[in-house]
Design an enzyme around this catalytic site. Structure first.
Site, PDB file in Angstrom:
ATOM      1  N   ASN A 211      93.673  -6.975  57.943  1.00  0.00           N
ATOM      2  CA  ASN A 211      92.572  -7.461  56.652  1.00  0.00           C
ATOM      3  C   ASN A 211      91.817  -6.108  56.292  1.00  0.00           C
ATOM      4  OD1 ASN A 211      93.231  -9.930  56.769  1.00  0.00           O
ATOM      5  ND2 ASN A 211      91.535 -10.658  58.244  1.00  0.00           N
ATOM      6  N   ILE A 310      88.355 -17.556  67.100  1.00  0.00           N
ATOM      7  CA  ILE A 310      87.312 -17.015  68.333  1.00  0.00           C
ATOM      8  C   ILE A 310      85.909 -17.452  68.115  1.00  0.00           C
ATOM      9  CG2 ILE A 310      86.374 -14.865  69.220  1.00  0.00           C
ATOM     10  CD1 ILE A 310      88.939 -13.167  67.971  1.00  0.00           C
ATOM     11  N   PHE A 326      80.409 -15.221  59.828  1.00  0.00           N
ATOM     12  CA  PHE A 326      80.164 -14.365  58.525  1.00  0.00           C
ATOM     13  C   PHE A 326      81.498 -14.875  57.770  1.00  0.00           C
ATOM     14  CE2 PHE A 326      77.773 -10.446  57.842  1.00  0.00           C
ATOM     15  CZ  PHE A 326      76.998 -10.832  59.094  1.00  0.00           C
TER      16      PHE A 326
END
Ligand code: C5P
Length: 401
Positions: A211, A310, A326
């Protein structure tokens, strides 16, 4: 942003070879807006000249208790009045011993005894045997009881050729500790786990899927949490950034590695801030050997399998840490961020617009929570990180400690 704007520091140099590194510290502190008044012991002048320190600080340097340049002849009083801190760097064995016992036989020691409420910060620098000497360790305990704050020392190679504890921390670390000293300790006692950066998923030994993420926001948040008094573990995917001073960084590559490290530390953390741009899938048919490019063959077909989520897993842990997520979105930020917050089951989710913040030094954070949304102003990532830490400190329940 000048980190030490309007701060006046009395910098005391005592006798030690680490004096040469303090020249660099003065440069960096002045760049950050500090005003530095240098005071040297007689021993310090053998290691670096007062001329050097005067040229770098741009102000008179004081050495002698009988210096008559001040109209009232009281440098030992005047210098600390209105000062924001006294930093003794390097702090020698002898000077710590004098400080611990309130001795006042030269300008610098007298000034320390006369400091009143001015904070005193000591940056030890000495041979490992001198540092570990029971008298020095006893003096350190006494000084801490008197409210003196120690920066370091570090372990490593020493000027004498020996290796061990007692080495002065580096100039940029002294600067980071000094900046941190002035931040409010709103997370004192907390253990904070932060993820940052991208994850990198192997296709073969030389190719990965990843990413886009510089890691700047997560690293700034880890630093801000440490400045706020927390112990911080930063689990980081591959980035080019140095670890923030005082933060324990654990480097990982893939999302599954990040997951395993986070699970290892989640239960002992009181706060989990999940900033990493975790890959949603890994390559299920990754090859152990480099996939060769054959012009007559079709492109290889990659098969994907989902990575563990996670954040959702930590948020679902019974007795787990308070969680902040986030979300970087390219459109419909409010809608996507709020639905992600609910799906992950976290009390606070920070949204931002991916196109604006990616690789940039400035960010805009929007906080989503049960009570609605709050937009923080666009600002440098370090400032935004401190604002986020302050917002978290206001929200985190007291019993999470
Ligand atoms: O699901 P999405 O990646 O959009 O969610 C973003 C948030 O979830 C971030 O806080 C990110 O760190 C976290 N995340 C995670 N594990 C994943 C994917 C995202 O912890 N596999």
């Amino acid at each position: 942003m000048l980190e030490l704007a309007n701060k006046r520091i009395v910098l005391g140099l005592t006798g030690g070879i680490a004096c040469y590194k303090i020249a660099e510290f003065v440069r960096r502190a002045i760049e950050q807006g500090a005003t530095i008044d240098v005071v040297m012991t007689e021993a310090a002048t053998h290691f670096i000249t007062p001329v050097t320190m005067q040229a770098l600080s741009g102000r008179p340097v004081y050495i002698d208790a009988w210096d008559a340049r001040m109209p009232n002849n009281m440098a030992h009083i005047n210098l600390t009045r209105g000062a924001d801190a006294i930093v003794i760097a390097p702090a020698s064995t002898d000077f710590l011993a004098k400080l611990a016992h309130g001795m006042a036989d030269d300008l610098l020691s007298t000034l320390c005894v006369a400091r009143g409420n001015c904070p005193l910060l000591a940056v030890p620098a000495m041979n490992r045997e001198m540092w570990l000497n029971p008298a020095t360790q006893r003096n350190k305990v006494l000084l801490e009881q008197d409210g003196v704050i120690f920066f370091g020392p570090a372990e490593g190679e020493q000027a004498c050729g020996e290796v061990g504890s007692g080495r002065m921390i580096e100039p940029d670390q002294i600067l980071a500790d000094l900046i941190a000293f002035f931040q409010p300790k709103v997370l004192a006692g907390h253990q904070v786990l932060v993820t940052a950066g991208p994850t990198s998923e192997r296709i073969d030994p030389v190719r990965v899927i990843t990413n886009r993420s510089s890691g700047k926001t997560g690293y700034a948040i880890a630093r801000a949490a440490r400045e706020a008094g927390a112990g911080v573990i930063l689990v980081s995917g591959p980035t080019a950034l140095p670890p923030p001073h005082g933060v324990q960084r654990i480097s990982v590559e893939s999302a599954r590695q990040m997951h395993d490290v986070v699970m290892q530390y989640a239960r002992s953390s009181s706060l989990f801030i999940s900033v990493a741009a975790v890959a949603d899938w890994y390559v299920a048919n990754a090859s152990d050997q480099k996939v060769k490019k054959m012009t007559d063959q079709a492109a290889p077909q990659l098969e994907f399998a989902p990575n563990p989520d996670i954040l959702a897993e930590v948020a679902a842990m019974k007795g787990g840490p308070w969680c902040v997520g986030f979300a970087a979105e390219t459109e419909k930020l409010d809608e996507h961020a709020e639905s992600k917050r609910r799906r992950k089951g976290v009390p606070l989710l920070v949204g931002n617009i991916a196109q604006l913040v990616m690789d940039a030094d400035v960010t805009q954070m929007v906080l989503f929570e049960d009570s609605g949304k709050t937009a923080l102003p666009p600002q440098p990532k370090m400032q935004a990180a401190r604002a986020l830490i302050a917002a978290i400190a206001e929200r985190i329940p007291r019993n999470t400690l």
